[in-house]
Scaffold this active site. Structure first.
Site, PDB file in Angstrom:
ATOM      1  N   LYS A  52       0.840  -1.207   0.000  1.00  0.00           N
ATOM      2  CA  LYS A  52       0.000   0.000   0.000  1.00  0.00           C
ATOM      3  C   LYS A  52       0.872   1.252   0.000  1.00  0.00           C
ATOM      4  O   LYS A  52       0.601   2.211  -0.714  1.00  0.00           O
ATOM      5  CB  LYS A  52      -0.950  -0.019   1.212  1.00  0.00           C
ATOM      6  CG  LYS A  52      -2.081  -1.028   1.016  1.00  0.00           C
ATOM      7  CD  LYS A  52      -2.852  -1.361   2.274  1.00  0.00           C
ATOM      8  CE  LYS A  52      -3.756  -2.558   2.005  1.00  0.00           C
ATOM      9  NZ  LYS A  52      -4.475  -3.046   3.174  1.00  0.00           N
ATOM     10  N   GLN A  96      -4.910  -1.879   9.243  1.00  0.00           N
ATOM     11  CA  GLN A  96      -4.694  -3.186   8.630  1.00  0.00           C
ATOM     12  C   GLN A  96      -5.300  -4.288   9.504  1.00  0.00           C
ATOM     13  O   GLN A  96      -5.004  -4.373  10.694  1.00  0.00           O
ATOM     14  CB  GLN A  96      -3.179  -3.414   8.427  1.00  0.00           C
ATOM     15  CG  GLN A  96      -2.831  -4.684   7.696  1.00  0.00           C
ATOM     16  CD  GLN A  96      -3.358  -4.704   6.255  1.00  0.00           C
ATOM     17  OE1 GLN A  96      -3.266  -3.738   5.526  1.00  0.00           O
ATOM     18  NE2 GLN A  96      -3.936  -5.832   5.864  1.00  0.00           N
ATOM     19  N   ASP A 119     -11.287   2.188   3.348  1.00  0.00           N
ATOM     20  CA  ASP A 119     -11.504   0.743   3.177  1.00  0.00           C
ATOM     21  C   ASP A 119     -12.999   0.438   2.965  1.00  0.00           C
ATOM     22  O   ASP A 119     -13.350  -0.665   2.549  1.00  0.00           O
ATOM     23  CB  ASP A 119     -11.038  -0.012   4.442  1.00  0.00           C
ATOM     24  CG  ASP A 119      -9.745  -0.776   4.199  1.00  0.00           C
ATOM     25  OD1 ASP A 119      -9.412  -1.030   3.026  1.00  0.00           O
ATOM     26  OD2 ASP A 119      -9.070  -1.122   5.191  1.00  0.00           O
TER      27      ASP A 119
END
Ligand code: NAD
Length: 280
Positions: A52, A96, A119
């Site tokens: 990322k 994460q 997300d």
């Protein structure tokens, strides 16, 4: 033999579009910034986080990295998120997953400002998707819609079967296909006669987490097959939930693993980051 839907190529096009948009924003004095938080040092998570960060660097998005110790408490993590929510220079916040067992993932996701929820996991983002309002959409299913559209697969009116009902893939995927006017069926571990259900699909999206489970006997001749699964086989090679060799002879189009859905997830995360400026 099925046409291969090339996720590597399509994800590169999307990343290059994001790069152009980020550069145009920079010219107006607006910089995009993503904060990435990792708790603990799970090796798979570290690989994802690094990928990322690399994608941010390629596109011209600033990235802030928070590598917290495994023993970090839920309160400490939520405190950091609250600070990032307040910061005007931070557009996206990504935690994460998975988190260590002592931290409640739902509480952490809920702590993220929905305007920074790149997300697309916040209940408000999911609710907005459900009722057709603007908001972030979970990256993997959003990437699958891009794969289908950019490969000229007709979705409107088609029968779509999705195998899997997880919050990050199956459920948002069903909502997105519905938004595109497909006739949607969700199959899951309790579905009776999965083969018969799948055989009806014009578009079959497989997100069940079972290596090479779906063979040609589950696929209607000429169907489009999207394989979301990622596994390592006995030779340490990547494979999906679909048995590519037989299904690619039955389908009209198929995504490979690797090089299908996988690269789209990060590309859509980058798109969410760049687009976040408009939502904020
Ligand atoms: P999950 O384990 O949360 O959900 C799996 C779903 O499959 C469940 O809803 C379950 O009901 C269904 N299922 C399991 N066995 C079944 C069976 N025998 N018959 C019918 N349905 C069955 O998994 P997930 O997070 O949705 O991920 C699914 C797969 O996609 C995994 O392999 C994961 O690694 C992969 N994945 C890939 C990406 C990507 O970027 N390519 C992103 C997310 C997940």
């Amino acid at each position: 033999m099925a046409r291969i839907i090339d996720g590597k190529m399509i994800s590169t096009i999307i990343k290059d579009e994001c790069k152009e948009k980020a550069a145009a924003l920079k010219k107006q004095g607006r910089e995009v910034c993503l904060a990435v938080i990792q708790v603990g040092s799970d090796p798979a998570s570290s690989v994802y986080v690094n990928n990322k960060k690399k994608a941010c660097a390629y596109i011209g998005i600033n990235s802030l990295s928070y590598e917290l110790e495994e023993k970090t408490t839920q309160e400490e993590l939520i405190e950091l998120i609250a600070k990032l929510n307040e910061r005007k220079d931070v557009n996206g916040i990504l935690v994460q997953l998975p988190l260590p067992k002592h931290i409640d993932e739902n509480a952490v996701i809920k702590a993220i400002d929905p305007k920074k929820d790149v997300d697309g996991f916040h209940p408000q983002s999911v609710g907005a998707l459900c009722i057709g309002q603007p908001g972030f959409v979970s990256c993997t299913p959003a990437g699958i819609i891009e794969l289908l559209k950019r490969s000229d697969v007709d979705i409107c009116g088609k029968r779509c079967v999705i195998i899997g009902r997880s919050n990050i893939v199956g459920k948002p995927m069903a909502l997105l296909m519905l938004r595109e006017n497909a006739t949607v069926t969700i199959a899951h571990s309790k579905t009776d006669d999965l083969r018969e259900v799948c055989k009806r699909a014009d578009i079959l999206i497989v997100a069940m987490g079972k290596p090479k489970f779906i063979d040609a006997s589950y696929v209607k001749e000429g169907a489009v097959v999207i394989d979301v699964g990622i596994h390592r086989n006995e030779n340490n090679k990547l494979c999906g939930d679909v048995e590519f060799e037989s299904v690619s002879k039955q389908a009209s189009a198929i995504t490979p693993v690797p090089g299908g859905v996988g690269p789209m997830t990060i590309a859509m995360l980058m798109k969410n980051c760049v687009d976040s400026i408009e939502l904020q």
